[in-house]
Design an enzyme around this catalytic site. Structure first.
Site, PDB file in Angstrom:
ATOM      1  N   LYS A 286       0.844  -1.197   0.000  1.00 20.27           N
ATOM      2  CA  LYS A 286       0.000   0.000   0.000  1.00 20.27           C
ATOM      3  C   LYS A 286       0.878   1.246   0.000  1.00 20.27           C
ATOM      4  CE  LYS A 286      -3.822  -1.863   2.872  1.00 20.27           C
ATOM      5  NZ  LYS A 286      -4.965  -1.754   1.955  1.00 20.27           N
ATOM      6  N   ARG A 360      -9.966 -11.921   2.657  1.00 21.40           N
ATOM      7  CA  ARG A 360     -10.790 -13.028   2.166  1.00 21.40           C
ATOM      8  C   ARG A 360     -10.034 -14.355   2.217  1.00 21.40           C
ATOM      9  NH1 ARG A 360     -11.710  -9.907  -3.387  1.00 21.40           N
ATOM     10  NH2 ARG A 360     -11.262  -8.191  -1.965  1.00 21.40           N
TER      11      ARG A 360
HETATM   12  N1  BES Z   1      -8.277  -4.029   4.811  1.00 22.47           N
HETATM   13  C1  BES Z   1      -8.376  -3.637   3.461  1.00 22.47           C
HETATM   14  C2  BES Z   1      -9.705  -2.941   3.157  1.00 22.47           C
HETATM   15  C3  BES Z   1      -9.874  -1.583   3.769  1.00 22.47           C
HETATM   16  C4  BES Z   1      -9.608  -0.459   3.040  1.00 22.47           C
HETATM   17  C5  BES Z   1     -10.356  -1.452   5.061  1.00 22.47           C
HETATM   18  C6  BES Z   1      -9.800   0.788   3.617  1.00 22.47           C
HETATM   19  C7  BES Z   1     -10.531  -0.208   5.632  1.00 22.47           C
HETATM   20  C8  BES Z   1     -10.259   0.906   4.913  1.00 22.47           C
HETATM   21  C9  BES Z   1      -8.272  -4.859   2.562  1.00 22.47           C
HETATM   22  O1  BES Z   1      -7.406  -5.838   3.014  1.00 22.47           O
HETATM   23  C10 BES Z   1      -7.779  -4.411   1.249  1.00 22.47           C
HETATM   24  O2  BES Z   1      -6.672  -3.986   1.164  1.00 22.47           O
HETATM   25  N2  BES Z   1      -8.625  -4.526   0.236  1.00 22.47           N
HETATM   26  C11 BES Z   1      -8.305  -4.131  -1.065  1.00 22.47           C
HETATM   27  C12 BES Z   1      -8.793  -5.211  -1.994  1.00 22.47           C
HETATM   28  C13 BES Z   1      -8.344  -5.039  -3.410  1.00 22.47           C
HETATM   29  C14 BES Z   1      -6.857  -5.241  -3.510  1.00 22.47           C
HETATM   30  C15 BES Z   1      -9.069  -6.033  -4.266  1.00 22.47           C
HETATM   31  C16 BES Z   1      -9.015  -2.822  -1.339  1.00 22.47           C
HETATM   32  O3  BES Z   1     -10.136  -2.632  -0.895  1.00 22.47           O
HETATM   33  O4  BES Z   1      -8.409  -1.963  -1.992  1.00 22.47           O
HETATM   34 MN    MN Z   2      -5.438  -5.574   2.347  1.00 26.67          MN
END
Ligand code: BES
Ligand code: MN
Ligand code: ZN
Length: 508
Positions: A286, A360
């Site tokens: 990230k 997931r």
């Molecule tokens: N934990 C994050 C989702 C999230 C984002 C929670 C912002 C709280 C605030 C999750 O693990 C994640 O990174 N999801 C990605 C999925 C994508 C790579 C398909 C996302 O939502 O960008």
């Molecule tokens: Mn994530």
């Protein structure tokens, strides 16, 4: 864990004899005081009306004003706290939660030990008397929360005043029932604080191992049986989703299981919570901005902890199993790679397209494991997708699942608790988006409908025949604005009150 010292109780009889330092009186927008003010005698009422007429306060929601009690008024209580209620027809249960918190905060600043609240005796637009008490008490306890254990100067420079007692003036015949109600609310809100504490803890001080330790502590204090599946046990169960996500960190992953069986031959419910103690994204790293908030990626797991503690403290006659897969998602030489294919415990092969879609993967194994308890209901909570935040913002969680009766019940519980949910569809067509060329499915479904395709992914790991609900709490678990008095900045403990409400209403 931070324990609130606040005691909430009821008083009856004449306000002149109430043992308190402050009397709380509600004021509607436009400056009309609540009717129950007349109980305080004509002198006090006239003084309050004079001040309001002079425009010292408008009665906006959340507004507060301190006044000395007029000496000739016959009250021993020295101070009056006027609190704004806004417009009467706009008052909701949520307003009363905020109000309870506002009173506590005002009394902290005013160094008041004991306050009596008059509000509850008046009717407010279809909101019942006991609901006002319940929500104000809930708000009061939640509003007193602070995560300050990691501030070395706490209590030194400006010691924080913690109100000792909040009383509600009620009619004699209601005393008993109100005390029972407060007892229940206190136990539930303690669960909320527990969840907040766990989630606010930074990732260096709350690793999967340390989280497992908290489950062991629960087992010492309550009739909860805790089992920790370590890496070896995970490997034996072929829980490669959890293992793959955790393999990039020196802090090994684990699966935490908390069993509370107090419901005789009632059916078992399982509650599954995502606990990524830190989500850096893994190799699909990230960006740095707001990365510190990734410590909150275990709010689903925290809700399960808070819920298990609350139902055990209430001694509810239910059978519930809390299941928390815990891992840290970091990039490193041992981390999983995009393109890796893992065989999950269910036997489904998953191609990892994006290592940041890790929630997931750990839930896949945890949901599959949940079925081994033969539950009639599986509920999972997870800060799963940014897409859910885009779809619903921060005022409702995404609600998905395979059983409309369960979803309806959860939605009602959400409405009543103020932890709201809104449905998203899991139509068959969406499943197309997670088809993989090299494996059975892949862990991302593209930008379109991202919350839904994540839900579709999870659906592959639960039996069609078993009632299952998925709550995407990515937008609701954390509040960084502090706009609601009962919700502190940081983790709000979302889900604990919702789950307790569901159980109290639908399962006992
Ligand atoms: N934990 C994050 C989702 C999230 C984002 C929670 C912002 C709280 C605030 C999750 O693990 C994640 O990174 N999801 C990605 C999925 C994508 C790579 C398909 C996302 O939502 O960008
Ligand atoms: Mn994530
Ligand atoms: Zn995550």
């Amino acid at each position: 864990m931070s324990e609130t010292a606040l005691k909430i109780d009821v008083v009856t009889g004449n306000p002149a004899n109430w043992p308190a330092d402050a009397l709380v009186i509600g004021v509607y927008q436009g400056g009309e005081p609540q009717p129950a003010l007349s109980q305080c005698g004509t002198v006090v009422e006239a003084e309050v009306r004079r001040v309001l007429k002079a425009g010292w306060m408008r009665g906006d929601c959340g507004e507060t004003l301190w006044l000395p009690t007029p000496l000739a008024g016959g009250l021993t209580i020295g101070r009056l706290l006027l609190v704004g209620l806004g417009r009467e027809h706009l008052l909701t249960l949520e307003s009363f939660r905020a109000l309870g918190a506002t009173v506590v905060k005002a009394c902290e600043r005013g160094s008041v030990d004991v306050a009596v609240c008059l509000l509850a005796e008046d009717k407010h637009h279809g909101i019942k008397h006991w609901q006002i008490l319940e929500t104000m008490a809930e708000g009061a306890w939640m509003g007193g929360y602070r995560f300050d254990r990691l501030q070395s100067d706490r209590g030194q420079e400006s010691p924080r005043h913690v109100m000792k007692k909040l009383l509600f003036g009620v009619r004699e015949e209601r005393l008993e029932r109100c005390r029972k109600l407060f007892d229940k609310v206190e136990k539930i809100t303690r669960g909320v604080m527990f969840a907040r504490d766990l989630a606010n803890m930074p990732a260096n001080l709350l690793t999967p191992d340390i989280l497992a330790g908290k489950a062991r502590e629960l087992a010492e204090r309550f009739p909860i049986q805790t089992t920790i599946h370590d890496v070896q046990s995970l490997a034996q169960k072929e829980m490669n989703g959890i293992l793959a996500v955790g393999q990039g960190s020196v802090h090994p992953p684990c699966l935490i299981v908390m069993e509370y069986r107090n419901g005789g031959n009632r059916p078992t419910m399982t509650v599954v919570g995502k606990a990524i103690t830190f989500d850096a994204g893994g190799i699909s790293l990230k960006p740095a901005e707001k990365l510190e908030d990734s410590k909150f990626d275990m709010c689903g797991g925290a809700a399960v902890f808070g819920f298990m503690q609350a139902i055990a403290e209430m001694n509810l006659p239910v059978n519930a199993v809390g299941i928390v897969p815990a891992a840290e998602n970091l990039p490193s030489g041992s981390a999983q790679r995009p393109g890796d294919i893992i065989k999950t415990a269910k036997g489904i092969f998953v191609e990892v397209i994006n290592t940041d879609a890790e929630g997931r993967l750990i839930l896949a194994d945890a949901l599959h494991y949940a079925a081994t308890f033969d539950p009639d209901v599986i509920i999972d909570l997870a800060t799963l997708t940014g897409a859910c935040v885009v779809a619903l913002g921060t005022h409702a969680s995404g609600l998905m699942g395979n059983n409309s009766a369960l979803l309806d019940k959860l939605r009602k519980a959400g409405e009543a608790s103020g932890e709201r949910l809104w449905p998203l569809p899991l139509f068959q067509e969406y499943q197309e988006q997670i088809k993989s060329v090299f494996a059975d499915i892949k862990n991302t479904g593209g930008r379109e409908g991202g919350a839904i395709t994540a839900g579709c992914f999870l659906s592959r790991f639960v039996d069609e025949a078993r009632a299952w609900a998925h709550l995407d709490i990515a937008g609701t678990a954390v509040d960084l604005t502090g706009t609601k008095a009962h919700l502190p900045k940081g983790a709000v403990g979302y889900g604990v009150r919702l789950l307790c409400r569901y159980v109290l209403k639908e399962r006992i």
